[in-house]
Every structure is written in structure tokens, then in C-alpha cells.
Design a protein around this motif. Sequence first.
Motif: not given
Length: 112
Positions: A36-40, A46-51, A54-60, A75-83
Motif C-alpha cells: 500500500x502506498x499513500x500519496x497525492x 495514458x498508462x500510469x498515474x504519477x503520485x 511522502x518520505x521522512x528525512x532526517x537532517x544532520x 522533515x517530510x518531503x514528497x517525491x513523484x513515483x509512477x504506478x
Amino acid sequence: MNLEENSYQQDSKQWQDKCNRLLYYHVVLTLKDGNTVDGIIGRVDDDQVIVLVGENVIEDESRFGRPLGGGGGRFRRFGPRGFPFASIAALSLLAYPFFFPPYPYYYPYYPY
């Protein structure tokens, strides 16, 4: 065009329509492999959805040259992934608890 290709195109069109209706919503995707994947939903092709997932990031703290308290910043940042539509088993809106307001309620200003 055989029956299998026609069925695939109909399923793909149904997923495309559903994703277009939920464009820019926070959703939960259930994939056919059980993940399962949650995202926006950011874009529907035509053949995929780009979502935007979110991924958690810890900065030093040494990166910024100042202490952040607690050893680092989270921090939490969002990156595109195709499904591909062929890998999606279910799609639903992410349920937020509506009985809790998203921010504290402040009483109106009392004139003195």
C-alpha cells in the motif's frame, strides 16, 4: 484486437477516469502485490498515474552549522513515483478523522 487486450484497455480507462476524479487528493493505493502506498495524485497519463509519495528525512545538525535540538531535524518531503494502471488493485481516499479539528479553536477577541 483480442478479448484480453480489450479487457485491459477497459480496465485502464476505468482506472484513468477514477484517478482523474481524485486528482490532487491524498489517496491510498493498494497494489496487486499487496503493498500500500499513500500519496497525492499529481498527474494522470495514458498508462500510469504519477503520485507524490511522502518520505521522512532526517537532517544532520552539522549541515546547517547550528544545533537543531535533539540531534537533528525531521522533515517530510514528497517525491513523484509512477504506478502503471495494471499494477493497481484498489484506490481510495485517505480517511482523516473529522471529529478532531485540524487546528485548535481560538475564542474571538473580547473587547475591553
